[in-house]
Design a protein around this motif. Structure first.
Motif, PDB file in Angstrom:
ATOM      1  N   ILE A 116       0.881  -1.172   0.000  1.00  0.00           N
ATOM      2  CA  ILE A 116       0.000   0.000   0.000  1.00  0.00           C
ATOM      3  C   ILE A 116       0.915   1.217   0.000  1.00  0.00           C
ATOM      4  O   ILE A 116       1.783   1.351   0.869  1.00  0.00           O
ATOM      5  N   ARG A 117       0.738   2.086  -0.976  1.00  0.00           N
ATOM      6  CA  ARG A 117       1.606   3.255  -1.098  1.00  0.00           C
ATOM      7  C   ARG A 117       0.828   4.543  -0.871  1.00  0.00           C
ATOM      8  O   ARG A 117      -0.312   4.679  -1.327  1.00  0.00           O
ATOM      9  N   HIS A 118       1.472   5.473  -0.173  1.00  0.00           N
ATOM     10  CA  HIS A 118       0.889   6.785   0.076  1.00  0.00           C
ATOM     11  C   HIS A 118       1.940   7.840  -0.212  1.00  0.00           C
ATOM     12  O   HIS A 118       3.116   7.520  -0.458  1.00  0.00           O
ATOM     13  N   ARG A 119       1.526   9.100  -0.196  1.00  0.00           N
ATOM     14  CA  ARG A 119       2.483  10.202  -0.403  1.00  0.00           C
ATOM     15  C   ARG A 119       2.811  10.861   0.917  1.00  0.00           C
ATOM     16  O   ARG A 119       1.958  11.052   1.771  1.00  0.00           O
ATOM     17  N   ARG A 120       4.076  11.194   1.057  1.00  0.00           N
ATOM     18  CA  ARG A 120       4.533  11.981   2.195  1.00  0.00           C
ATOM     19  C   ARG A 120       5.703  12.831   1.706  1.00  0.00           C
ATOM     20  O   ARG A 120       6.652  12.310   1.110  1.00  0.00           O
ATOM     21  N   ASP A 121       5.584  14.148   1.922  1.00  0.00           N
ATOM     22  CA  ASP A 121       6.629  15.075   1.437  1.00  0.00           C
ATOM     23  C   ASP A 121       6.840  14.929  -0.063  1.00  0.00           C
ATOM     24  O   ASP A 121       7.974  14.921  -0.573  1.00  0.00           O
ATOM     25  N   ASP A 122       5.724  14.790  -0.786  1.00  0.00           N
ATOM     26  CA  ASP A 122       5.737  14.712  -2.253  1.00  0.00           C
ATOM     27  C   ASP A 122       6.479  13.499  -2.800  1.00  0.00           C
ATOM     28  O   ASP A 122       6.883  13.481  -3.967  1.00  0.00           O
ATOM     29  N   GLU A 123       6.648  12.488  -1.982  1.00  0.00           N
ATOM     30  CA  GLU A 123       7.275  11.252  -2.451  1.00  0.00           C
ATOM     31  C   GLU A 123       6.390  10.064  -2.087  1.00  0.00           C
ATOM     32  O   GLU A 123       5.646  10.101  -1.107  1.00  0.00           O
ATOM     33  N   LEU A 124       6.475   9.012  -2.905  1.00  0.00           N
ATOM     34  CA  LEU A 124       5.721   7.798  -2.619  1.00  0.00           C
ATOM     35  C   LEU A 124       6.448   6.970  -1.572  1.00  0.00           C
ATOM     36  O   LEU A 124       7.666   6.767  -1.644  1.00  0.00           O
ATOM     37  N   HIS A 125       5.700   6.488  -0.602  1.00  0.00           N
ATOM     38  CA  HIS A 125       6.245   5.622   0.441  1.00  0.00           C
ATOM     39  C   HIS A 125       5.314   4.424   0.597  1.00  0.00           C
ATOM     40  O   HIS A 125       4.107   4.515   0.335  1.00  0.00           O
ATOM     41  N   ALA A 126       5.881   3.323   1.044  1.00  0.00           N
ATOM     42  CA  ALA A 126       5.082   2.124   1.293  1.00  0.00           C
ATOM     43  C   ALA A 126       4.652   2.108   2.749  1.00  0.00           C
ATOM     44  O   ALA A 126       5.482   1.924   3.648  1.00  0.00           O
ATOM     45  N   GLY A 127       3.373   2.311   2.998  1.00  0.00           N
ATOM     46  CA  GLY A 127       2.851   2.177   4.352  1.00  0.00           C
ATOM     47  C   GLY A 127       2.777   0.723   4.770  1.00  0.00           C
ATOM     48  O   GLY A 127       2.797   0.404   5.958  1.00  0.00           O
ATOM     49  N   PHE A 128       2.683  -0.151   3.776  1.00  0.00           N
ATOM     50  CA  PHE A 128       2.754  -1.592   3.978  1.00  0.00           C
ATOM     51  C   PHE A 128       3.529  -2.175   2.815  1.00  0.00           C
ATOM     52  O   PHE A 128       3.295  -1.813   1.660  1.00  0.00           O
ATOM     53  N   ALA A 129       4.470  -3.055   3.114  1.00  0.00           N
ATOM     54  CA  ALA A 129       5.196  -3.792   2.084  1.00  0.00           C
ATOM     55  C   ALA A 129       5.318  -5.237   2.535  1.00  0.00           C
ATOM     56  O   ALA A 129       5.703  -5.504   3.680  1.00  0.00           O
ATOM     57  N   ALA A 130       4.975  -6.156   1.661  1.00  0.00           N
ATOM     58  CA  ALA A 130       4.905  -7.569   2.043  1.00  0.00           C
ATOM     59  C   ALA A 130       6.234  -8.088   2.596  1.00  0.00           C
ATOM     60  O   ALA A 130       6.245  -8.868   3.553  1.00  0.00           O
ATOM     61  N   GLY A 131       7.337  -7.681   2.014  1.00  0.00           N
ATOM     62  CA  GLY A 131       8.628  -8.206   2.441  1.00  0.00           C
ATOM     63  C   GLY A 131       9.188  -7.557   3.684  1.00  0.00           C
ATOM     64  O   GLY A 131      10.268  -7.941   4.153  1.00  0.00           O
ATOM     65  N   ARG A 132       8.488  -6.586   4.227  1.00  0.00           N
ATOM     66  CA  ARG A 132       8.962  -5.852   5.402  1.00  0.00           C
ATOM     67  C   ARG A 132       8.163  -6.303   6.607  1.00  0.00           C
ATOM     68  O   ARG A 132       7.081  -5.822   6.876  1.00  0.00           O
ATOM     69  N   ARG A 133       8.720  -7.235   7.378  1.00  0.00           N
ATOM     70  CA  ARG A 133       7.999  -7.809   8.518  1.00  0.00           C
ATOM     71  C   ARG A 133       8.204  -6.924   9.744  1.00  0.00           C
ATOM     72  O   ARG A 133       9.012  -7.236  10.615  1.00  0.00           O
ATOM     73  N   ASP A 134       7.485  -5.826   9.791  1.00  0.00           N
ATOM     74  CA  ASP A 134       7.601  -4.883  10.896  1.00  0.00           C
ATOM     75  C   ASP A 134       6.216  -4.616  11.483  1.00  0.00           C
ATOM     76  O   ASP A 134       5.256  -5.338  11.208  1.00  0.00           O
ATOM     77  N   ALA A 135       6.135  -3.558  12.299  1.00  0.00           N
ATOM     78  CA  ALA A 135       4.855  -3.250  12.935  1.00  0.00           C
ATOM     79  C   ALA A 135       3.779  -2.907  11.919  1.00  0.00           C
ATOM     80  O   ALA A 135       2.593  -3.221  12.141  1.00  0.00           O
ATOM     81  N   THR A 136       4.159  -2.277  10.808  1.00  0.00           N
ATOM     82  CA  THR A 136       3.142  -1.928   9.813  1.00  0.00           C
ATOM     83  C   THR A 136       2.565  -3.176   9.136  1.00  0.00           C
ATOM     84  O   THR A 136       1.420  -3.166   8.691  1.00  0.00           O
TER      85      THR A 136
END
Length: 237
Positions: A116-136
């Motif tokens: 799931i990608r969102h914008r922050r500071d005019d850049e795309l960021h992944a609020g959720f990424a499957a390969g990132r096993r973290d709190a998100t």
């Protein structure tokens, strides 16, 4: 969606009034011995709708393409409600999701989520990424358990979700999520599958809610608070 059964008269065609599409049942004559049988033809598959978005977010395939995909109408509506829920509980600095990277299965009633990608500071960021096993990851898993009964984490970290009304069913995947959330989001290293509800109750008490986590309302509260904790919008300290 299951149709509600009603008593059938012989040689009559009945349609379920509460069903989205009618199911026709033909009565068979009763044999001289008094035995009876009934045959119900299979209900035709619901036509899929073509969509290239979930709510306001563009739907992207894992390879980066953006084709319209066939999806069941009810499932698409539940996905839109889920994404709005995830977004409403995300940090204020995050924009509403702009991309959902996922694959919709051919029957149109299941989805495999990659990002799931969102914008922050005019850049795309992944609020959720499957390969990132973290709190998100756990937070997003919580949001999906809040809206769907069948949610499964695959070995690569992608999450498969199937259509259906939300609620606690006691499925192993729900219990595994609850244990992981208690341990990794809430710091309760003693949480176990056999006593997960007891540990989840402590989580809810910290959030000012005293209810059984295995109840409908309790499961909704537990998944909601775990989403907020995982995305960092509430600490409940």
């Amino acid at each position: 969606m299951n149709d509600n059964g009603h008593p059938l008269d012989r040689r009559r065609l009945l349609a379920g009034a509460a069903a989205a599409s009618a199911v026709t049942v033909t009565g068979l004559a009763v044999a001289s011995t008094g035995a009876a049988a009934a045959a119900a033809p299979a209900r035709p598959a619901t036509p899929l709708i073509a969509r290239d978005r979930i709510a306001t977010a563009a739907l992207r395939a894992p390879d980066g393409s953006a084709p319209a995909v066939g999806v069941q109408t009810d499932f698409h509506a539940r996905l839109a409600a889920w994404l709005a829920f995830w977004s409403a509980n995300s940090p204020p600095a995050w924009s509403t999701p702009v991309h959902v990277v996922a694959r919709v299965e051919p029957a149109g009633d299941a989805l495999v989520l990659h990002a799931i990608r969102h914008r922050r500071d005019d850049e795309l960021h992944a609020g959720f990424a499957a390969g990132r096993r973290d709190a998100t990851h756990l937070a997003t898993l919580a949001s999906l358990h809040h809206h769907f009964p069948d949610v499964r984490v695959r070995p690569d970290g992608t999450i498969r979700v199937a259509d259906g009304p939300a609620g606690f069913t006691g499925a192993p995947e729900q219990v595994a999520f609850a244990v992981a959330a208690c341990r990794e989001l809430w710091g309760d290293a003693e949480a176990t599958p056999g006593r997960w509800a007891e540990h989840a109750a402590r989580v809810l008490a910290r959030a000012g809610q005293r209810t059984d986590a295995a109840s409908h309302a309790g499961w909704a509260a537990f998944t909601r608070t775990s989403l907020r904790r995982g995305l960092g919008t509430e600490s409940y300290e």
